[in-house]
Motif scaffolding. Structure first.
Motif, PDB file in Angstrom:
ATOM      1  N   PHE A 158       0.831  -1.201   0.000  1.00 50.73           N
ATOM      2  CA  PHE A 158       0.000   0.000   0.000  1.00 50.73           C
ATOM      3  C   PHE A 158       0.869   1.256   0.000  1.00 50.73           C
ATOM      4  CE2 PHE A 158      -2.193   3.409   2.287  1.00 50.73           C
ATOM      5  CZ  PHE A 158      -3.328   3.539   1.504  1.00 50.73           C
ATOM      6  N   VAL A 159       1.846   1.305   0.892  1.00 48.03           N
ATOM      7  CA  VAL A 159       2.707   2.482   0.992  1.00 48.03           C
ATOM      8  C   VAL A 159       3.538   2.651  -0.278  1.00 48.03           C
ATOM      9  CG1 VAL A 159       4.610   3.551   2.275  1.00 48.03           C
ATOM     10  CG2 VAL A 159       2.762   2.416   3.503  1.00 48.03           C
ATOM     11  N   ALA A 160       4.011   1.545  -0.826  1.00 48.48           N
ATOM     12  CA  ALA A 160       4.838   1.590  -2.038  1.00 48.48           C
ATOM     13  C   ALA A 160       3.997   1.759  -3.304  1.00 48.48           C
ATOM     14  CB  ALA A 160       5.675   0.322  -2.143  1.00 48.48           C
ATOM     15  N   ARG A 161       2.681   1.628  -3.159  1.00 46.37           N
ATOM     16  CA  ARG A 161       1.753   1.748  -4.286  1.00 46.37           C
ATOM     17  C   ARG A 161       2.042   0.719  -5.376  1.00 46.37           C
ATOM     18  NH1 ARG A 161       1.095   8.304  -4.416  1.00 46.37           N
ATOM     19  NH2 ARG A 161      -0.028   8.369  -2.453  1.00 46.37           N
ATOM     20  N   ILE A 162       2.191  -0.522  -4.925  1.00 50.40           N
ATOM     21  CA  ILE A 162       2.376  -1.638  -5.850  1.00 50.40           C
ATOM     22  C   ILE A 162       1.382  -2.733  -5.477  1.00 50.40           C
ATOM     23  CG2 ILE A 162       4.826  -1.158  -6.259  1.00 50.40           C
ATOM     24  CD1 ILE A 162       5.453  -3.531  -4.343  1.00 50.40           C
ATOM     25  N   PRO A 163       1.058  -3.602  -6.405  1.00 48.81           N
ATOM     26  CA  PRO A 163       0.156  -4.710  -6.059  1.00 48.81           C
ATOM     27  C   PRO A 163       0.803  -5.646  -5.029  1.00 48.81           C
ATOM     28  CG  PRO A 163       0.292  -4.426  -8.440  1.00 48.81           C
ATOM     29  CD  PRO A 163       1.352  -3.560  -7.834  1.00 48.81           C
ATOM     30  N   VAL A 164       0.006  -6.151  -4.119  1.00 50.60           N
ATOM     31  CA  VAL A 164       0.497  -7.090  -3.110  1.00 50.60           C
ATOM     32  C   VAL A 164       1.151  -8.293  -3.782  1.00 50.60           C
ATOM     33  CG1 VAL A 164      -0.171  -8.619  -1.205  1.00 50.60           C
ATOM     34  CG2 VAL A 164      -1.205  -6.362  -1.399  1.00 50.60           C
ATOM     35  N   ALA A 165       0.565  -8.759  -4.872  1.00 55.59           N
ATOM     36  CA  ALA A 165       1.097  -9.932  -5.578  1.00 55.59           C
ATOM     37  C   ALA A 165       2.523  -9.692  -6.075  1.00 55.59           C
ATOM     38  CB  ALA A 165       0.194 -10.307  -6.741  1.00 55.59           C
ATOM     39  N   VAL A 166       2.837  -8.479  -6.473  1.00 56.30           N
ATOM     40  CA  VAL A 166       4.198  -8.155  -6.935  1.00 56.30           C
ATOM     41  C   VAL A 166       5.184  -8.327  -5.778  1.00 56.30           C
ATOM     42  CG1 VAL A 166       5.708  -6.286  -7.746  1.00 56.30           C
ATOM     43  CG2 VAL A 166       3.469  -6.630  -8.799  1.00 56.30           C
ATOM     44  N   LEU A 167       4.830  -7.817  -4.619  1.00 56.17           N
ATOM     45  CA  LEU A 167       5.703  -7.930  -3.453  1.00 56.17           C
ATOM     46  C   LEU A 167       5.833  -9.391  -3.011  1.00 56.17           C
ATOM     47  CD1 LEU A 167       7.428  -6.654  -1.258  1.00 56.17           C
ATOM     48  CD2 LEU A 167       5.330  -6.200   0.032  1.00 56.17           C
ATOM     49  N   GLU A 168       4.727 -10.091  -2.946  1.00 55.59           N
ATOM     50  CA  GLU A 168       4.773 -11.491  -2.514  1.00 55.59           C
ATOM     51  C   GLU A 168       5.566 -12.361  -3.482  1.00 55.59           C
ATOM     52  OE1 GLU A 168       0.602 -12.331  -2.070  1.00 55.59           O
ATOM     53  OE2 GLU A 168       0.587 -11.629   0.013  1.00 55.59           O
ATOM     54  N   THR A 169       5.413 -12.130  -4.771  1.00 55.92           N
ATOM     55  CA  THR A 169       6.154 -12.894  -5.783  1.00 55.92           C
ATOM     56  C   THR A 169       7.644 -12.599  -5.681  1.00 55.92           C
ATOM     57  OG1 THR A 169       4.229 -12.840  -7.237  1.00 55.92           O
ATOM     58  CG2 THR A 169       6.343 -13.362  -8.258  1.00 55.92           C
ATOM     59  N   PHE A 170       7.999 -11.331  -5.452  1.00 57.57           N
ATOM     60  CA  PHE A 170       9.401 -10.954  -5.292  1.00 57.57           C
ATOM     61  C   PHE A 170       9.997 -11.600  -4.053  1.00 57.57           C
ATOM     62  CE2 PHE A 170      12.360  -7.717  -3.374  1.00 57.57           C
ATOM     63  CZ  PHE A 170      13.464  -8.069  -4.132  1.00 57.57           C
ATOM     64  N   GLU A 171       9.308 -11.464  -2.913  1.00 52.53           N
ATOM     65  CA  GLU A 171       9.830 -12.027  -1.668  1.00 52.53           C
ATOM     66  C   GLU A 171       9.972 -13.550  -1.733  1.00 52.53           C
ATOM     67  OE1 GLU A 171       7.758 -10.744   1.821  1.00 52.53           O
ATOM     68  OE2 GLU A 171       8.663  -8.759   1.752  1.00 52.53           O
ATOM     69  N   ALA A 172       9.149 -14.191  -2.519  1.00 55.54           N
ATOM     70  CA  ALA A 172       9.237 -15.647  -2.677  1.00 55.54           C
ATOM     71  C   ALA A 172      10.358 -16.041  -3.635  1.00 55.54           C
ATOM     72  CB  ALA A 172       7.904 -16.198  -3.177  1.00 55.54           C
ATOM     73  N   GLY A 173      10.941 -15.052  -4.306  1.00 57.24           N
ATOM     74  CA  GLY A 173      12.045 -15.317  -5.222  1.00 57.24           C
ATOM     75  C   GLY A 173      11.612 -15.802  -6.588  1.00 57.24           C
ATOM     76  N   HIS A 174      10.355 -15.570  -6.943  1.00 56.96           N
ATOM     77  CA  HIS A 174       9.838 -16.070  -8.213  1.00 56.96           C
ATOM     78  C   HIS A 174       9.970 -15.079  -9.358  1.00 56.96           C
ATOM     79  CE1 HIS A 174       8.459 -19.618  -6.258  1.00 56.96           C
ATOM     80  NE2 HIS A 174       7.632 -18.957  -5.467  1.00 56.96           N
ATOM     81  N   ALA A 175      10.082 -13.790  -9.065  1.00 53.70           N
ATOM     82  CA  ALA A 175      10.187 -12.776 -10.117  1.00 53.70           C
ATOM     83  C   ALA A 175      10.869 -11.537  -9.560  1.00 53.70           C
ATOM     84  CB  ALA A 175       8.811 -12.422 -10.656  1.00 53.70           C
ATOM     85  N   MET A 176      11.616 -10.863 -10.418  1.00 56.56           N
ATOM     86  CA  MET A 176      12.299  -9.633 -10.035  1.00 56.56           C
ATOM     87  C   MET A 176      11.516  -8.456 -10.614  1.00 56.56           C
ATOM     88  SD  MET A 176      14.866  -8.399  -8.385  1.00 56.56           S
ATOM     89  CE  MET A 176      16.250  -9.490  -8.250  1.00 56.56           C
ATOM     90  N   PRO A 177      11.000  -7.585  -9.749  1.00 58.71           N
ATOM     91  CA  PRO A 177      10.261  -6.427 -10.263  1.00 58.71           C
ATOM     92  C   PRO A 177      11.221  -5.426 -10.916  1.00 58.71           C
ATOM     93  CG  PRO A 177      10.386  -6.343  -7.865  1.00 58.71           C
ATOM     94  CD  PRO A 177      11.021  -7.628  -8.291  1.00 58.71           C
TER      95      PRO A 177
END
Length: 80
Positions: free
Chosen positions: A28-47
């Motif tokens: 919310f603070v970064a104004r990005i979709p939650v899925a983008v953050l979760e996918t990044f933290e899981a190591g599945h995709a680099m934003p």
């Protein structure tokens, strides 16, 4: 000039945990979709680098200092 470390999924998770924030709050603070953050933290995709820079700024504004070489977790609260 000291080069800033790249924001890795592990550093992102550690910074978020240090500030006691969940993924929805950071997204919310970064104004990005939650899925983008979760996918990044899981190591599945680099934003895009712009998203990584935004996340880093969000954490730094919260008081996080990225110190992977000096801190066991790679992050610590900065003392101003």
């Amino acid at each position: 000039m000291e080069q800033q470390p790249v924001l890795t999924p592990l550093l992102c998770r550690e910074a978020r945990t240090l500030l006691d924030l969940d993924t929805a709050e950071v997204a919310f603070v970064a104004r990005i979709p939650v899925a983008v953050l979760e996918t990044f933290e899981a190591g599945h995709a680099m934003p895009p680098t712009t998203v990584l820079a935004t996340l880093r700024r969000v954490f730094e504004r919260g008081g996080v200092a990225f110190r992977p070489g000096r801190s066991k977790r790679g992050v610590e609260l900065s003392v101003a």
